[in-house]
Design an enzyme around this catalytic site. Structure first.
Site, PDB file in Angstrom:
ATOM      1  N   GLY A 217       0.818  -1.206   0.000  1.00 50.11           N
ATOM      2  CA  GLY A 217       0.000   0.000   0.000  1.00 50.11           C
ATOM      3  C   GLY A 217       0.850   1.253   0.000  1.00 50.11           C
ATOM      4  O   GLY A 217       1.928   1.307  -0.611  1.00 50.11           O
ATOM      5  N   SER A 218       0.411   2.260   0.730  1.00 56.51           N
ATOM      6  CA  SER A 218       1.073   3.566   0.677  1.00 56.51           C
ATOM      7  C   SER A 218       2.433   3.609   1.350  1.00 56.51           C
ATOM      8  O   SER A 218       3.140   4.616   1.230  1.00 56.51           O
ATOM      9  CB  SER A 218       0.160   4.634   1.294  1.00 56.51           C
ATOM     10  N   THR A 219       2.829   2.547   2.069  1.00 56.84           N
ATOM     11  CA  THR A 219       4.195   2.533   2.593  1.00 56.84           C
ATOM     12  C   THR A 219       5.208   2.453   1.458  1.00 56.84           C
ATOM     13  O   THR A 219       6.402   2.660   1.682  1.00 56.84           O
ATOM     14  CB  THR A 219       4.418   1.364   3.567  1.00 56.84           C
ATOM     15  N   PHE A 220       4.726   2.165   0.230  1.00 55.33           N
ATOM     16  CA  PHE A 220       5.623   2.133  -0.932  1.00 55.33           C
ATOM     17  C   PHE A 220       5.902   3.540  -1.468  1.00 55.33           C
ATOM     18  O   PHE A 220       6.830   3.735  -2.254  1.00 55.33           O
ATOM     19  CB  PHE A 220       5.007   1.266  -2.044  1.00 55.33           C
TER      20      PHE A 220
END
Length: 484
Positions: A217-220
């Site tokens: 998810g947005s941790t990328f």
């Protein structure tokens, strides 16, 4: 007559040479491999004739062998087994050892080539043979804090030192008690093992480094920011279009931000603001602008798609080469076919916190022989330089801002500046989300990098978020080690 004798002599000599070579290969070059083969019952029985070395945490054994009164001389026991099961694994009578028990079986059993002279010495002195002792890098305070903070959630926590790569905590839940799988009662072990196989949540899976990996998810997004800044064509202030929805080319998919609105009030939005507010649309647009090779190369430098052992083998995290723009747009905010372990996302934060240098993660501080002589000693080793120091410092500040006044606010710690990034990853139209947090502290001199994953939406389906569930877990772990 002499000619025939010479021929026979030559053949006999060749046979002796072949025998010598084959036995040398078996006994010297293939000894470790054959000893580690789970089908080698003779090696298994021999391994119980020696006292297997202990696995230590802060100098205290969490796995050790004690005298046994049955047909085997030694029984493997685990102190606080469930707490450390993701680290130790288990050593069964039948079957394959897991965790450090499996990865360092030759050292623990004393059968490695490097311990040959120890074995000879035991024979000559009449001492009981004994395997090597393994001192881990685990911090018991961090491990307990991670265990307590994760609670009854299904997921995992990893804590590491950005400057060295030492892994300080590894907790995976649901889990198991390795003592039930190391018993000498084969029937009881088989029953316990089957029960674990049938149990919900796959407790035998070590989610810190493997299993069915989750989309990050947005941790990328910090990886995407690194890729963009690395081209020299973008800065944190570079502007991207800011619509409230984005139909992807050649695809029925429409990308939306979690807020279901624009990313702030303007017609455009900076990369920094998009990451701080964790907006999907600007990163999807950025992904379609960048070359697919640029993004994949950046992900590779952070450890995606790379083989890794700590020395337990680690499942490869995946970022594919997306040639299709619509797929690349989704992959740019950690969806599509992106997959990651918590260790991988801790590595991303660790590299950014460490000025752009990623150190190789490691779980073993030292390995010592039975007479306390060092066999191996941990030495910090650089894994890669995925991002320049200047760009790392920029992304680091963006992550600090994300905690201070962005969507990662539940990771705030009074009196300590924390950097972080949340993730709320989709798994299907009606499936629960995967909730993430990764970050570091203290920001002015990062000592710790953490990653948390909570599966099945934390029991809240598609209502939970990375900030509401994963970030508080990370905060509790960081508070524990900062307050030591």
């Amino acid at each position: 007559m002499n000619r025939e004798i010479k021929r026979v002599s030559t053949i006999v000599l060749a046979m002796f040479l072949a025998l010598l070579v084959s036995t040398s290969i078996l006994q010297v070059f293939q000894a470790d491999t054959l000893s580690a083969d789970a089908r080698n019952t003779r090696a298994r029985n021999d391994s119980y004739s020696a006292q297997r070395g202990a696995i230590l945490v802060a100098g205290k054994p969490v796995a050790q062998s004690v005298p046994s009164k049955d047909v085997y001389k030694w029984q493997r026991v685990y102190s606080n087994g469930p707490l450390y099961s993701a680290v130790t694994g288990f050593y069964p009578i039948d079957g394959e050892a897991t965790g450090l028990e499996g990865a360092l079986n030759d050292k623990l059993s004393g059968s490695s080539n490097s311990q040959f002279f120890d074995r000879i010495n035991s024979i000559l002195t009449g001492k009981n043979p004994q395997g090597a002792t393994v001192e881990t890098t685990i911090d018991p305070v961090a491990q307990q804090a991670a265990w307590d903070a994760l609670g009854d959630y299904q997921g995992a926590v990893v804590l590491m030192e950005p400057k060295t790569g030492r892994i300080l905590a590894m907790v995976s839940k649901p889990n198991y008690d390795p003592n039930t799988l190391a018993s000498h009662d084969t029937e009881a072990v088989n029953a316990a093992y089957q029960q674990l196989l049938d149990a919900p949540g796959d407790p035998l899976i070590n989610r810190t480094i493997g299993g069915d990996l989750n989309p990050p998810g947005s941790t990328f997004k910090p990886v995407m920011s690194s890729a963009a800044f690395g081209t020299g064509q973008y800065t944190k202030d570079s502007q991207l279009p800011n619509p409230s929805s984005l139909p992807l080319p050649g695809s029925p998919t429409v990308v939306k931000n979690d807020s279901l609105t624009t990313c702030g009030p303007g017609a455009t939005v900076s990369i920094a603001t998009a990451q701080i507010l964790s907006c999907n649309i600007p990163f999807a647009e950025l992904g379609m602008r960048l070359k697919p090779e640029v993004i994949k190369d950046q992900a590779d430098k952070f450890g995606f798609n790379q083989p890794l052992s700590i020395p337990i083998p680690v499942e490869k995290s995946v970022y594919p080469l997306y040639d299709i723009p619509a797929e690349r747009a989704l992959g740019s905010f950690g969806q599509m076919n992106d997959k990651a372990t918590p260790l991988q996302m801790a590595m991303v934060s660790a590299a950014i916190a460490n000025g752009g240098t990623l150190m190789t993660p490691n779980l073993v501080e030292s390995i010592r022989s039975s007479d306390l002589q060092p066999i191996e000693t941990f030495q910090p080793k650089e894994f890669s330089q995925p991002v320049s120091t200047a760009n790392a410092d920029t992304i680091k500040q963006m992550m600090v801002d994300g905690v201070d006044h962005g969507v990662a606010s539940n990771a705030r710690i009074d009196g300590v500046e924390v950097g972080g990034k949340t993730g709320t990853a989709q798994n299907g139209e009606n499936d629960p989300y995967t909730l993430w947090f990764t970050g570091f502290a203290p920001a002015n001199d990062p000592q710790f990098a953490v990653a948390v994953v909570v599966e099945n939406g934390g029991g809240q389906g598609q209502s939970g978020t990375g900030n509401s569930i994963a970030a508080p877990i990370a905060r509790k772990v960081l508070e524990a080690v900062l307050n030591k």
